[in-house]
Design an enzyme around this catalytic site. Sequence first.
Site, short mmCIF file in Angstrom:
data_model
loop_
_atom_site.label_atom_id
_atom_site.label_comp_id
_atom_site.label_asym_id
_atom_site.label_seq_id
_atom_site.Cartn_x
_atom_site.Cartn_y
_atom_site.Cartn_z
CB THR A 73 45.48 57.51 36.14
OG1 THR A 73 44.77 56.38 35.86
CG2 THR A 73 45.09 58.18 37.52
CE LYS A 77 46.17 56.72 31.55
NZ LYS A 77 46.66 55.26 31.31
CG ASP A 114 49.92 54.13 29.57
OD1 ASP A 114 50.34 53.89 30.59
OD2 ASP A 114 48.82 54.65 29.35
N GLY A 143 42.00 52.49 25.87
CA GLY A 143 43.08 53.49 25.72
C GLY A 143 44.50 52.54 26.18
P1 ATR Z 1 41.54 51.13 29.31
O1 ATR Z 1 41.90 52.71 29.49
O2 ATR Z 1 42.05 50.57 30.75
O3 ATR Z 1 41.56 50.51 28.37
P2 ATR Z 1 38.54 51.89 28.65
O4 ATR Z 1 39.28 52.86 27.84
O5 ATR Z 1 37.73 52.07 29.39
O6 ATR Z 1 40.01 51.65 29.85
O7 ATR Z 1 38.59 50.43 27.74
C1 ATR Z 1 38.11 49.28 28.53
C2 ATR Z 1 38.18 48.04 27.48
O8 ATR Z 1 37.60 47.19 28.14
C3 ATR Z 1 36.99 48.23 26.21
O9 ATR Z 1 37.45 47.56 25.25
C4 ATR Z 1 35.91 47.63 26.84
O10 ATR Z 1 35.03 47.20 25.75
P3 ATR Z 1 33.91 48.15 25.16
O11 ATR Z 1 34.39 48.98 24.42
O12 ATR Z 1 32.76 47.16 24.77
O13 ATR Z 1 33.10 48.86 26.33
C5 ATR Z 1 36.40 46.47 27.61
N1 ATR Z 1 35.61 45.88 28.74
C6 ATR Z 1 35.27 46.44 29.89
N2 ATR Z 1 34.34 45.59 30.69
C7 ATR Z 1 34.01 44.49 29.62
C8 ATR Z 1 33.47 43.33 29.71
N3 ATR Z 1 32.51 43.04 30.78
N4 ATR Z 1 33.06 42.59 28.64
C9 ATR Z 1 33.96 42.96 27.50
N5 ATR Z 1 34.75 43.82 27.55
C10 ATR Z 1 34.81 44.84 28.42
#
Ligand code: ATR
Length: 289
Positions: A73, A77, A114, A143
């Site tokens: 996790t 990853k 996933d 991801g």
């Molecule tokens: P995961 O593996 O759970 O997808 P990640 O790779 O860190 O985690 O991706 C998080 C996603 O949530 C991204 O699309 C992120 O947008 P950004 O690329 O702009 O960072 C989005 N995200 C997280 N917090 C956000 C917020 N407050 N507003 C809009 N998008 C958010």
Amino acid sequence: MAESEQRTDGDTVLRAGVIGWPIEHSKSPIIHGYWLERYGVNGRYDKIAVSPDQLDTSITDFIAQGYRGWNVTLPHKETMFGLVSDLDPAAQRIRAVNTVVVGQDGALTGMNTDGYGFITNLMQSIPAWQPQTCQALIIGAGGAARAAIDALIQQNVKKIWVTNRTAEKADALVQDFAQYASCLSTVAWGKTADIAAQTTLLVNTTSLGMVGQPALNVEDVQFLPEGAIVYDLVYAPLQTELLQTARACGLQTVTGIGMLLHQAVPGFSAWFGQKPEVTEDLLQKLLSS
Ligand code: ATR
């Protein structure tokens, strides 16, 4: 003697686990612990904190200790993708590994389950879902979005739009997947109202709406067509504001907890030799944990 060689009732204790940093929040031990008990497997599933700078050496240790494999996790990853000798097709396309299987010779195979979890949960929740007419709007480009998009492409959906706060990340994602499908395009963040009427599946892959996070702007939901599905990968809370709004609009909804449960199935099968079942009892156990 390596710990895996400890004998219990004459049998080898099969070992697997989950690695991450931090790892305390992980619910995977509840899932695998439940199945180990239910199927009477002589095994254990550990929660292991591994910092990024210890990843390499930890892997060597796990192999030496006889681990059958482990879940991966945040934040490992993507790094794990580069540390295995073999990749399953989904991991290859998604470019991230969430499940590792150690072969007899100690070689590591990286899998990404996933997308499997995402699509199995969708199909079980909405058996009448039709991929060939599905026009999906994916919110987020991290991801989880990559896994969901890969699974949707594998089902030959008609259209996938991606919208993300950081536009460059959505562009890069669409570019990466262009070799597998021509149905992807990006939509500017906050500008999805125009495509809402054509969207038959809306998926939130961001952390927006999670406990302690701001809510996702759910304005577009009212413009979705009748019969549309709204799927939120956030599962804490289970009924997010997004899903509540969708329900109030008479739309179909899918919660995110099933993805977490189903993604665990291939790992358990590979490590412990038994395909486990995702049951209502397990779901309730997870929800009450
Ligand atoms: P995961 O593996 O759970 O997808 P990640 O790779 O860190 O985690 O991706 C998080 C996603 O949530 C991204 O699309 C992120 O947008 P950004 O690329 O702009 O960072 C989005 N995200 C997280 N917090 C956000 C917020 N407050 N507003 C809009 N998008 C958010």
